[in-house]
Design an enzyme around this catalytic site. Sequence first.
Site, PDB file in Angstrom:
ATOM      1  N   SER A   6       4.456   3.061   7.785  1.00  0.00           N
ATOM      2  CA  SER A   6       4.244   1.855   6.982  1.00  0.00           C
ATOM      3  C   SER A   6       5.461   1.548   6.117  1.00  0.00           C
ATOM      4  CB  SER A   6       3.032   2.037   6.077  1.00  0.00           C
ATOM      5  OG  SER A   6       1.838   2.027   6.803  1.00  0.00           O
ATOM      6  N   HIS A  36       0.821  -1.214   0.000  1.00  0.00           N
ATOM      7  CA  HIS A  36       0.000   0.000   0.000  1.00  0.00           C
ATOM      8  C   HIS A  36       0.858   1.268   0.000  1.00  0.00           C
ATOM      9  CE1 HIS A  36       0.354  -0.229   4.537  1.00  0.00           C
ATOM     10  NE2 HIS A  36       0.427   1.091   4.394  1.00  0.00           N
ATOM     11  N   ASP A  96       0.521  -7.723   1.586  1.00  0.00           N
ATOM     12  CA  ASP A  96       0.805  -6.294   1.628  1.00  0.00           C
ATOM     13  C   ASP A  96       2.307  -6.001   1.621  1.00  0.00           C
ATOM     14  OD1 ASP A  96       0.477  -3.587   1.659  1.00  0.00           O
ATOM     15  OD2 ASP A  96      -0.430  -3.464   3.648  1.00  0.00           O
TER      16      ASP A  96
END
Length: 346
Positions: free
Chosen positions: A199, A94, A123
């Site tokens: 992230s 992402h 992911d």
Amino acid sequence: MVRRHLWWLGPLAGAAVAGAVVAAVSLGGGSSPKTAPKTSHAHLQPAAAALAFQHAITAVVHELSPSVVQIQTPQGLGSGVVFDTNGDIVTNNHVVGASGPFTVTAGAHSYGASLVGRFPPDDLAVVRVSGRHLTPAAFADSSALQVGDFAIAIGNPLGLRSSVTDGIVSAFRQGVSEGNGVALPLMIQTSAAINPGNSGGALADLEGRVIGIPTLAATDPELGGAAAPGIGFAIPSNLVKDIATQIIRFGHVTDSHRAYLGVEIGDTNGLGVYIQSVTAGGPAGKAGLVVGDVIRSVNGHQTLTVDDLTSIVSELKPGTTVALSIVTQRGSHKTVHLTLGTFPGS
């Protein structure tokens, strides 16, 4: 991953100025003392163990920070960890978003990067900076982690580069849903603060080794979806190493280790998971499932939404036989037993 919004710095700066004004006013009244006030020359003597612990943390930051980079895309920014000496950088899928270009910032330098490959079910993605000498991180064996182990998160939250937070390994969670049809089979829960922009960065141990890739921060629905402090999630380093190595070697994942139904699915407003298509020769097709069937439960666990189903299946292993509660297009109920296959990768 987040676009760079620093509006919150304004109120904080304003509060600091206001506080300074109040302090100046309060100190200005009264008469001046005839003698200068005395100050204390005493200072604390921290225990040797406390100092050693502090030095260990600063050593980790010094050692690992050069390996944690910022990744900028047209959609926003996040973090990444240098994986090898060839300039491969592992991050969240992402973070890389729908498309490039990608700009990687390491230290004072920024470079263009290319996408090596991605694996949305876990992911994870890999981008590459070619022809540059980047410092790879060391990765730990995440299977050796224990609840209570110290954890240090390094990343670029809100675009604030090389920010560091700390905490512990709080728990291990299975079937953690990202809320977009992606469910991660095993996650490290940590109390180290994980914010947008962290992230794809590093969660490290006290030896400076990466134990996980921070990916999610829990949100509290009662607070309007605001982040719940002290509850973050990271993908374990063993899974990161496995998937990143496959992407670098083959350009895609060849062995996902994930269970597989062989269907494309959609939501039905909380009434179950609708089968939109069935893969010929896949587990669902062999079991007789057809388009229009609705999966209501797996092994007695309700699957009212896509996230429910993906979370449950993510915890299961290929080769496992499961019982599905099905509602057909005609409204009849039946139980179907099928053996899960292996997700074919990407």
